[in-house]
Motif scaffolding. Structure first.
Motif, PDB file in Angstrom:
ATOM      1  N   ARG A   1       0.749  -1.363  -0.056  1.00 51.44           N
ATOM      2  CA  ARG A   1       0.398   0.239  -0.144  1.00 51.44           C
ATOM      3  C   ARG A   1       1.035   1.378  -0.079  1.00 51.44           C
ATOM      4  O   ARG A   1       0.737   2.564  -0.375  1.00 51.44           O
ATOM      5  CB  ARG A   1      -0.963  -0.119   1.112  1.00 51.44           C
ATOM      6  N   ASP A   2       2.055   1.139   0.562  1.00 53.97           N
ATOM      7  CA  ASP A   2       2.677   2.581   0.769  1.00 53.97           C
ATOM      8  C   ASP A   2       3.502   2.602  -0.912  1.00 53.97           C
ATOM      9  O   ASP A   2       3.780   3.627  -1.349  1.00 53.97           O
ATOM     10  CB  ASP A   2       4.248   2.461   1.794  1.00 53.97           C
ATOM     11  N   ILE A   3       3.795   1.095  -1.508  1.00 51.98           N
ATOM     12  CA  ILE A   3       4.838   1.538  -2.719  1.00 51.98           C
ATOM     13  C   ILE A   3       4.138   2.017  -3.406  1.00 51.98           C
ATOM     14  O   ILE A   3       3.528   2.781  -4.595  1.00 51.98           O
ATOM     15  CB  ILE A   3       4.611   0.636  -3.162  1.00 51.98           C
ATOM     16  N   ALA A   4       2.532   1.389  -3.513  1.00 54.17           N
ATOM     17  CA  ALA A   4       1.188   1.774  -4.346  1.00 54.17           C
ATOM     18  C   ALA A   4       0.789   3.478  -4.298  1.00 54.17           C
ATOM     19  O   ALA A   4       0.574   4.459  -5.697  1.00 54.17           O
ATOM     20  CB  ALA A   4      -0.175   1.407  -4.344  1.00 54.17           C
ATOM     21  N   ARG A   5       1.107   4.010  -2.984  1.00 46.74           N
ATOM     22  CA  ARG A   5       0.902   5.127  -2.954  1.00 46.74           C
ATOM     23  C   ARG A   5       2.016   6.297  -3.664  1.00 46.74           C
ATOM     24  O   ARG A   5       1.044   7.247  -4.456  1.00 46.74           O
ATOM     25  CB  ARG A   5       0.790   5.648  -1.507  1.00 46.74           C
ATOM     26  N   GLN A   6       2.480   5.781  -3.242  1.00 41.43           N
ATOM     27  CA  GLN A   6       4.256   6.525  -3.956  1.00 41.43           C
ATOM     28  C   GLN A   6       4.069   6.697  -5.797  1.00 41.43           C
ATOM     29  O   GLN A   6       4.028   7.813  -6.287  1.00 41.43           O
ATOM     30  CB  GLN A   6       5.390   5.989  -2.983  1.00 41.43           C
ATOM     31  N   ILE A   7       3.426   5.449  -6.538  1.00 41.25           N
ATOM     32  CA  ILE A   7       3.962   5.403  -8.003  1.00 41.25           C
ATOM     33  C   ILE A   7       2.955   6.265  -7.999  1.00 41.25           C
ATOM     34  O   ILE A   7       2.804   6.831  -8.991  1.00 41.25           O
ATOM     35  CB  ILE A   7       3.474   4.292  -8.143  1.00 41.25           C
ATOM     36  N   LEU A   8       1.235   6.284  -7.099  1.00 41.81           N
ATOM     37  CA  LEU A   8       0.472   7.057  -7.658  1.00 41.81           C
ATOM     38  C   LEU A   8       0.475   8.272  -8.348  1.00 41.81           C
ATOM     39  O   LEU A   8       0.035   8.615  -9.130  1.00 41.81           O
ATOM     40  CB  LEU A   8      -0.987   6.124  -7.155  1.00 41.81           C
ATOM     41  N   ALA A   9       1.242   8.848  -6.356  1.00 40.62           N
ATOM     42  CA  ALA A   9       1.832  10.425  -6.443  1.00 40.62           C
ATOM     43  C   ALA A   9       3.095  10.244  -7.268  1.00 40.62           C
ATOM     44  O   ALA A   9       2.376  11.452  -8.047  1.00 40.62           O
ATOM     45  CB  ALA A   9       1.523  10.371  -5.011  1.00 40.62           C
ATOM     46  N   SER A  10       4.017   9.967  -7.751  1.00 42.46           N
ATOM     47  CA  SER A  10       4.232  10.488  -9.425  1.00 42.46           C
ATOM     48  C   SER A  10       3.859  10.490  -9.979  1.00 42.46           C
ATOM     49  O   SER A  10       4.809  10.914 -11.005  1.00 42.46           O
ATOM     50  CB  SER A  10       5.796   9.511  -9.095  1.00 42.46           C
ATOM     51  N   VAL A  11       3.522  10.064 -10.083  1.00 44.66           N
ATOM     52  CA  VAL A  11       3.005   9.309 -11.852  1.00 44.66           C
ATOM     53  C   VAL A  11       1.102  10.340 -11.953  1.00 44.66           C
ATOM     54  O   VAL A  11       0.287  10.591 -12.858  1.00 44.66           O
ATOM     55  CB  VAL A  11       1.891   8.016 -12.917  1.00 44.66           C
ATOM     56  N   ASP A  12       0.688  11.535 -10.979  1.00 40.32           N
ATOM     57  CA  ASP A  12      -0.271  12.033 -11.023  1.00 40.32           C
ATOM     58  C   ASP A  12      -1.208  11.324 -10.750  1.00 40.32           C
ATOM     59  O   ASP A  12      -2.922  11.609 -11.938  1.00 40.32           O
ATOM     60  CB  ASP A  12      -0.259  12.985 -11.733  1.00 40.32           C
ATOM     61  N   LEU A  13      -1.324  10.168 -10.692  1.00 36.00           N
ATOM     62  CA  LEU A  13      -3.063   9.416 -10.088  1.00 36.00           C
ATOM     63  C   LEU A  13      -3.658   9.369  -8.995  1.00 36.00           C
ATOM     64  O   LEU A  13      -4.546   7.978  -8.875  1.00 36.00           O
ATOM     65  CB  LEU A  13      -2.453   7.930 -11.120  1.00 36.00           C
ATOM     66  N   ASP A  14      -2.581   9.706  -7.784  1.00 37.45           N
ATOM     67  CA  ASP A  14      -3.159   9.520  -6.260  1.00 37.45           C
ATOM     68  C   ASP A  14      -5.150   9.388  -6.454  1.00 37.45           C
ATOM     69  O   ASP A  14      -5.693  10.407  -7.200  1.00 37.45           O
ATOM     70  CB  ASP A  14      -2.962  10.737  -5.346  1.00 37.45           C
ATOM     71  N   GLY A  15      -5.170   8.472  -5.878  1.00 35.01           N
ATOM     72  CA  GLY A  15      -7.213   8.450  -5.755  1.00 35.01           C
ATOM     73  C   GLY A  15      -7.111   7.220  -5.045  1.00 35.01           C
ATOM     74  O   GLY A  15      -6.006   6.449  -4.808  1.00 35.01           O
TER      75      GLY A  15
END
Lengths: 197, 201
Positions: free
Chosen positions: A67-81
């Motif tokens: 879940r931490d990896i996912a949040r970081q990846i999503l934030a870095s490609v501007d797809l957080d949610g």
């Protein structure tokens, strides 16, 4: 005064929640005729179409929770949610981003430092069904929580429309008898379905 | 009868006749929206949801074909004396076949373990929240039987009624000159908030 307040609340609540009701109605029609869409598109999940592929050089400790990896990846490609995540046996991290209009699947392969982003093929019926089934309290995102609150408010409004509608009906004396027949007919039919199917 | 009068009566009588459906869809949305709460509440009772009715040895080949599988499930329920208006057959994995018989009020499942050559019959304990969610989720025209299919027609009718309530409601609102301004504010605000959710969720 009370009657006037009830009438106004009935009206304004309905006007505010009109878009929710339209969405829930159309999505219910779509789900009720799912067989038509299966015939049209075939059975199984909606296909994912490759959107882009990029190198991703994130460094994560071996025990970093997915879940931490996912949040970081999503934030870095501007797809957080809102999303769900799992780690495949081969070590790849698969993130399902639950975007309402365009859901995406992000697959991060640490061994290759590669991130593949796929987007769900757009289909109106699938979009409406996603909307209908959207919950929000457990995602941890404030907008999702707000959505869940709005759904609770629609539920409260529906119950209020029933109660206020009954009240307003009873105030219209000439409609009492045909109204009673309508209520009795509806209740009898509903009760029949309840015990037979 | 004027159009306005007709719209008023249609709005009212449709609402009264379909009141049980309207209330059911409203109230049953609560356990959908707060499923975990109801699940925890039930778990706190400490009573298993499925209660064993019987177990017996059984050995029969399970067909692969979908139609034949449905026939197999139907025959199995008949052999066990389980009657219900609806049934389902689901091959959970290579060694397990689940056959369910269900109605709004009752549900029974038969688990056929192919490797252990055993049939297990279990009844589901009644839960009010599951009655509501079961009614809410029921729809479509794929089930056998006139009554089950007619429920699908009722769902369509309720949807049509919702669209009529919206249409007649808007018409009636527009017939109240003193409420155009604030009504438009309510409608526009609701639409804007809804659009925000659509684009940002």
């Amino acid at each position: 005064m009370f009657s006037k307040l009830l009438r106004r609340s009935h009206l304004y609540l309905a006007l505010f929640f009109t878009p929710w009701l339209v969405m829930y109605t159309l999505s219910t029609l779509v789900m009720n005729h799912r067989a038509y869409f299966i015939e049209k598109h075939g059975r199984g999940p909606v296909p994912m179409l490759r959107e882009r592929e990029l190198a991703y050089h994130g460094s994560f400790a071996p025990d970093t929770p997915p879940r931490d990896i996912a949040r970081q990846i999503l934030a870095s490609v501007d797809l957080d949610g809102a999303h769900s995540v799992n780690r495949r046996p081969d070590g790849a991290i698969v993130i399902n981003r639950q975007d309402l209009v365009a859901p995406r699947r992000l697959t991060y392969t640490p061994a290759e430092s590669k991130l593949v982003i796929e987007k769900m093929e757009p289909r109106a019926n699938a979009f409406l069904e996603r909307f209908h089934r959207r919950r929000g309290y457990a995602t941890g995102y404030w907008l999702d929580t707000l959505w869940a609150v709005s759904v609770d408010l629609v539920i409260a409004a529906m119950i209020f429309w029933v109660v206020s509608g009954l009240w307003m009906w009873w105030e219209l004396k000439p409609t009492r008898r045909p109204g009673l027949l309508s209520v009795a007919g509806g209740l009898a039919l509903f009760g029949f379905y309840l015990v037979t199917i | 009868m004027t159009i306005s009068h007709f719209c008023r009566r249609l709005h009212l009588y449709l609402g009264l006749a379909l009141l049980p459906w309207f209330l059911m869809y409203g109230v049953s949305s609560i356990p959908f929206a707060h499923g975990q709460f109801f699940q925890k509440l039930d778990e706190a009772r400490g009573v298993p949801l499925w209660q064993l009715r019987s177990e017996r040895p059984y050995d029969a080949p399970v067909p692969e074909n979908r139609e034949a599988l449905l026939g197999f499930g139907r025959k199995l329920l008949k052999e066990l004396g389980i009657e219900g208006p609806n049934f389902s057959v689901y091959r959970a994995n290579r060694t397990t076949l689940n056959v369910g018989s269900y109605s709004f009020l009752k549900s029974t499942r038969v688990v056929y373990s192919l490797d252990r050559k055993k049939l297990t019959v279990e009844d589901r304990r009644f839960r009010f929240d599951q009655l509501l969610t079961g009614m809410h989720a029921r729809g479509g025209f794929e089930r056998d039987g006139f009554l089950s299919k007619s429920w699908g027609v009722m769902v369509d009718l309720v949807c049509a009624a919702f669209l009529i309530w919206i249409g007649t409601g808007l018409y009636l609102w527009w017939g109240l000159p003193g409420h155009h301004g604030w009504g438009a504010v309510a409608l526009a605000t609701g639409t804007a908030v809804f659009l925000l959710f659509t684009l940002r969720l």
